[in-house]
Design a protein around this motif. Structure first.
Motif, mmCIF file in Angstrom:
data_model
loop_
_atom_site.group_PDB
_atom_site.id
_atom_site.type_symbol
_atom_site.label_atom_id
_atom_site.label_comp_id
_atom_site.label_asym_id
_atom_site.label_seq_id
_atom_site.Cartn_x
_atom_site.Cartn_y
_atom_site.Cartn_z
ATOM 1 N N TYR A 181 -25.028 -5.503 -15.874
ATOM 2 C CA TYR A 181 -25.865 -5.809 -14.704
ATOM 3 C C TYR A 181 -27.321 -5.437 -14.996
ATOM 4 N N SER B 247 -24.444 -15.138 1.774
ATOM 5 C CA SER B 247 -24.286 -13.769 2.290
ATOM 6 C C SER B 247 -25.461 -12.897 1.860
ATOM 7 N N ALA C 213 -24.603 -21.998 -2.613
ATOM 8 C CA ALA C 213 -23.625 -20.958 -2.964
ATOM 9 C C ALA C 213 -22.291 -21.680 -3.137
ATOM 10 N N GLY D 163 -27.363 -18.407 -3.687
ATOM 11 C CA GLY D 163 -26.714 -17.201 -3.170
ATOM 12 C C GLY D 163 -27.057 -16.974 -1.706
ATOM 13 N N GLY E 72 -34.275 -2.102 -4.292
ATOM 14 C CA GLY E 72 -33.426 -0.925 -4.531
ATOM 15 C C GLY E 72 -32.082 -1.196 -3.874
ATOM 16 N N ARG F 229 -19.258 -20.662 -1.465
ATOM 17 C CA ARG F 229 -18.408 -20.620 -0.264
ATOM 18 C C ARG F 229 -18.972 -21.535 0.837
ATOM 19 N N VAL G 97 -34.701 -12.922 -7.856
ATOM 20 C CA VAL G 97 -34.303 -11.625 -7.286
ATOM 21 C C VAL G 97 -33.617 -10.837 -8.396
ATOM 22 N N ALA G 98 -34.379 -9.940 -9.016
ATOM 23 C CA ALA G 98 -33.859 -9.069 -10.077
ATOM 24 C C ALA G 98 -33.393 -7.778 -9.413
ATOM 25 N N SER G 99 -33.854 -6.619 -9.898
ATOM 26 C CA SER G 99 -33.430 -5.340 -9.303
ATOM 27 C C SER G 99 -34.184 -4.202 -9.976
ATOM 28 N N ILE H 278 -28.598 -10.690 0.927
ATOM 29 C CA ILE H 278 -30.052 -10.859 0.877
ATOM 30 C C ILE H 278 -30.437 -12.339 1.004
ATOM 31 N N GLY H 279 -29.688 -13.216 0.321
ATOM 32 C CA GLY H 279 -29.997 -14.647 0.344
ATOM 33 C C GLY H 279 -29.891 -15.224 1.746
ATOM 34 N N MET I 287 -22.314 -6.548 -1.986
ATOM 35 C CA MET I 287 -22.408 -6.018 -3.352
ATOM 36 C C MET I 287 -22.400 -4.487 -3.387
ATOM 37 N N ALA J 254 -28.812 -15.782 -6.374
ATOM 38 C CA ALA J 254 -27.370 -15.601 -6.610
ATOM 39 C C ALA J 254 -27.158 -14.559 -7.685
ATOM 40 N N CYS K 246 -22.575 -25.156 -4.495
ATOM 41 C CA CYS K 246 -22.986 -25.251 -5.908
ATOM 42 C C CYS K 246 -22.652 -23.952 -6.632
ATOM 43 N N THR L 105 -23.555 -21.377 -12.279
ATOM 44 C CA THR L 105 -23.272 -21.292 -13.719
ATOM 45 C C THR L 105 -23.086 -22.688 -14.332
#
Ligand SMILES: NC(=O)c1ccc[n+]([C@@H]2O[C@H](COP(=O)([O-])OP(=O)(O)OC[C@H]3O[C@@H](n4cnc5c(N)ncnc54)[C@H](OP(=O)(O)O)[C@@H]3O)[C@@H](O)[C@H]2O)c1
Length: 260
Positions: A151, A14, A35, A11, A182, A37, A136-138, A16-17, A188, A87, A57, A60
């Motif tokens: 999500y 774009s 990613a 990811g 946060g 794109r 990278v969770a949330s 954070i990645g 996104m 991602a 790549c 999934t």
């Protein structure tokens, strides 16, 4: 002379990645950026200008992730010291208008995509008795968030998987870091029409994450005030949590797919 450390980031086209790739490049890391794109990845590699390679790549696809890891290692001249499963997709949702295809995509990218990378890099890290895996969770994984059930569930799954794996990998010298941001300014969150508390810019988020990774932290959760709010909300009784979030969820419900 110290050899350059190598990282793979999913990811990275774009948000954070991409910012994390820039930050780690500044800190001297060699990078494999993944990613879908391709043009954005090529732009990122050009902008970073350091030792970085673009590897298109879809996370999934387990085989594609394994191939990307092998390809990245051969292009950068050695195994990865760091793998960042970043991602992710976040699609607004509501149980009364449940969209299975969107929920499946969320789990495929956020949870399975992370596990495919884990599967591809962890055996080598165990063999070498070194390395770090970062997911990278949330903060959205800390409680079931209405209007974001798939999500929220995907991020809770990431957190549980990474926490358990971290404990299991301690004897092998492999570190695991859970990153719980946060609200961060990226594509996104661009679509959000509500006021996002403690909103942080992506370059600042990347610096916080890079510090946490290099410091070997178990959990990197930020902004601090958002973390405090969510950790407090986690302690609330279910009935109070429901009263607080219910009106927001009903406003977002719209017409149901099924008659009540
Ligand atoms: N922004 C926030 O407030 C926030 C808060 C907490 C956590 N996060 C998490 O941070 C991570 C990055 O999100 P972001 O905010 O930076 O959003 P973003 O700018 O939309 O970035 C998402 C990244 O994921 C990649 N991606 C999506 N599906 C993919 C797939 N099937 N295969 C490969 N790559 C895929 C995208 O690249 P391509 O489209 O080019 O494939 C893009 O690079 C996500 O895991 C997100 O859940 C974000």
């Amino acid at each position: 002379m110290q050899t350059q450390k190598r990282a793979i980031i999913t990811g990275a086209s774009s948000g954070i990645g991409l910012e994390l790739a820039r930050e780690l490049a500044l800190r001297g890391w060699a990078l494999a950026l993944l990613a879908r794109r391709t043009e954005l990845l090529d732009d990122a590699v050009r902008a970073i200008g350091a030792n970085a390679v673009a590897i298109p790549c879809d996370v999934t696809d387990s085989g594609a992730v394994h191939d990307a890891v092998k390809h990245g290692e051969s292009r950068l001249g050695g195994a990865f010291d760091l793998a960042v499963a970043n991602a992710g997709v976040g699609i607004p949702s509501h149980a009364a208008k449940f969209n299975l295809a969107e929920a499946e995509q969320t789990i495929r990218v956020n949870v399975l995509g992370m596990m495919y990378l884990f599967d591809a890099v962890i055996p080598g890290m165990i063999e070498r008795r070194s390395g770090r895996f970062v997911g990278v969770a949330s903060v959205a994984g800390l409680r079931g968030l209405p209007t974001a059930a798939p999500y929220s569930a995907s991020k809770a799954a990431m957190q549980a998987f990474l926490e358990a794996s971290r404990i299991e990998l301690v004897p092998y010298g492999v570190g695991v870091t859970i990153v719980n941001p946060g609200f961060i300014v990226t594509a996104m969150t661009e679509k959000n029409r509500f006021k996002m508390p403690f909103l942080m810019k992506a370059d600042k988020a990347a610096r916080v994450i890079a510090d946490g990774i290099e410091g070997g932290r178990r959990v990197v959760e930020f902004p601090r005030r958002m973390s405090l709010v969510m950790r407090t909300v986690r302690l609330l009784p279910d009935s109070l949590y429901e009263r607080m979030t219910g009106p927001y969820s009903r406003r977002k419900a719209g017409p149901s797919k099924v008659k009540p």
